[in-house]
Write a protein that holds these residues in place. Sequence first.
Motif, PDB file in Angstrom:
ATOM      1  N   MET A 267      -8.244   3.793   5.431  1.00 18.35           N
ATOM      2  CA  MET A 267      -6.785   3.654   4.761  1.00 18.35           C
ATOM      3  C   MET A 267      -6.756   4.840   3.747  1.00 18.35           C
ATOM      4  N   ASP A 268      -5.948   6.112   3.815  1.00 17.72           N
ATOM      5  CA  ASP A 268      -6.062   7.023   2.924  1.00 17.72           C
ATOM      6  C   ASP A 268      -5.215   6.483   1.682  1.00 17.72           C
ATOM      7  N   MET A 269      -5.467   7.317   0.532  1.00 15.33           N
ATOM      8  CA  MET A 269      -5.116   6.965  -0.824  1.00 15.33           C
ATOM      9  C   MET A 269      -3.659   7.028  -0.827  1.00 15.33           C
ATOM     10  N   ASN A 270      -2.967   7.885  -0.052  1.00 16.57           N
ATOM     11  CA  ASN A 270      -1.539   7.746   0.062  1.00 16.57           C
ATOM     12  C   ASN A 270      -0.810   6.447   0.347  1.00 16.57           C
ATOM     13  N   SER A 271      -1.396   6.117   1.686  1.00 19.38           N
ATOM     14  CA  SER A 271      -0.974   4.912   2.047  1.00 19.38           C
ATOM     15  C   SER A 271      -1.194   3.813   1.122  1.00 19.38           C
ATOM     16  N   PHE A 272      -2.332   3.943   0.751  1.00 21.14           N
ATOM     17  CA  PHE A 272      -2.664   2.800  -0.289  1.00 21.14           C
ATOM     18  C   PHE A 272      -1.655   2.337  -1.500  1.00 21.14           C
ATOM     19  N   PHE A 273      -1.289   3.881  -1.982  1.00 20.72           N
ATOM     20  CA  PHE A 273      -0.399   3.542  -3.065  1.00 20.72           C
ATOM     21  C   PHE A 273       1.012   3.414  -2.899  1.00 20.72           C
ATOM     22  N   ASN A 274       1.400   3.699  -1.677  1.00 17.35           N
ATOM     23  CA  ASN A 274       2.595   3.313  -1.036  1.00 17.35           C
ATOM     24  C   ASN A 274       2.878   1.991  -0.689  1.00 17.35           C
ATOM     25  N   ASP A 275       1.841   1.357  -0.105  1.00 19.89           N
ATOM     26  CA  ASP A 275       1.674  -0.157  -0.042  1.00 19.89           C
ATOM     27  C   ASP A 275       1.683  -0.892  -1.259  1.00 19.89           C
ATOM     28  N   LEU A 276       1.008  -0.382  -2.216  1.00 21.60           N
ATOM     29  CA  LEU A 276       0.703  -0.834  -3.636  1.00 21.60           C
ATOM     30  C   LEU A 276       2.245  -1.014  -4.288  1.00 21.60           C
TER      31      LEU A 276
ATOM     32  N   GLY B 178       5.307  -0.790  -2.704  1.00 20.05           N
ATOM     33  CA  GLY B 178       6.111  -1.783  -2.194  1.00 20.05           C
ATOM     34  C   GLY B 178       5.837  -3.036  -2.440  1.00 20.05           C
ATOM     35  N   LYS B 179       4.577  -3.567  -2.639  1.00 16.64           N
ATOM     36  CA  LYS B 179       4.161  -4.947  -3.123  1.00 16.64           C
ATOM     37  C   LYS B 179       4.678  -5.287  -4.784  1.00 16.64           C
ATOM     38  N   ILE B 180       4.277  -4.086  -5.400  1.00 14.35           N
ATOM     39  CA  ILE B 180       5.083  -4.227  -6.817  1.00 14.35           C
ATOM     40  C   ILE B 180       6.524  -4.417  -6.848  1.00 14.35           C
ATOM     41  N   GLN B 181       7.147  -3.609  -5.862  1.00 14.80           N
ATOM     42  CA  GLN B 181       8.597  -3.537  -6.080  1.00 14.80           C
ATOM     43  C   GLN B 181       8.853  -5.018  -5.665  1.00 14.80           C
ATOM     44  N   GLN B 182       8.393  -5.508  -4.557  1.00 17.23           N
ATOM     45  CA  GLN B 182       8.711  -6.732  -3.894  1.00 17.23           C
ATOM     46  C   GLN B 182       8.508  -7.899  -4.930  1.00 17.23           C
ATOM     47  N   ALA B 183       7.438  -7.815  -5.635  1.00 11.38           N
ATOM     48  CA  ALA B 183       7.083  -8.848  -6.575  1.00 11.38           C
ATOM     49  C   ALA B 183       8.102  -8.868  -7.671  1.00 11.38           C
ATOM     50  N   ILE B 184       8.600  -7.704  -7.987  1.00 12.81           N
ATOM     51  CA  ILE B 184       9.566  -7.532  -9.290  1.00 12.81           C
ATOM     52  C   ILE B 184      11.025  -7.997  -8.831  1.00 12.81           C
ATOM     53  N   GLU B 185      11.359  -7.685  -7.495  1.00 13.07           N
ATOM     54  CA  GLU B 185      12.600  -8.140  -7.001  1.00 13.07           C
ATOM     55  C   GLU B 185      12.783  -9.795  -7.086  1.00 13.07           C
ATOM     56  N   GLN B 186      11.525 -10.240  -6.743  1.00 13.45           N
ATOM     57  CA  GLN B 186      11.383 -11.768  -6.513  1.00 13.45           C
ATOM     58  C   GLN B 186      11.092 -12.527  -7.894  1.00 13.45           C
ATOM     59  N   SER B 187      10.926 -11.984  -9.063  1.00 14.28           N
ATOM     60  CA  SER B 187      10.556 -12.367 -10.398  1.00 14.28           C
ATOM     61  C   SER B 187      11.737 -12.433 -11.134  1.00 14.28           C
TER      62      SER B 187
END
Length: 82
Positions: free
Chosen positions: A1-10, A12-21
Amino acid sequence: MDMNSFFNDLQGKIQQAIEQSPAKDLEKNVKAMMTQGFSKLDLVTREEFDIQNQVLAKTRAKLEALEQRVAALEAALDAKQS
């Protein structure tokens, strides 16, 4: 996994967590409070400000022209009286 996709995935997960919080509700409440606070202030739009700025510039130019005209008339009057 390259760094760019890692940060994009991270991201997305943070944004999803914020939307559910409760943070999402907090954001909405803060925006509503700020909007209400700004509406109580005596603010003008940028368009209104720009228009008034143009009016002021025209008025200043007319004033300077009138000052020059008065100075010329006073000089002519002084020359005539002398």
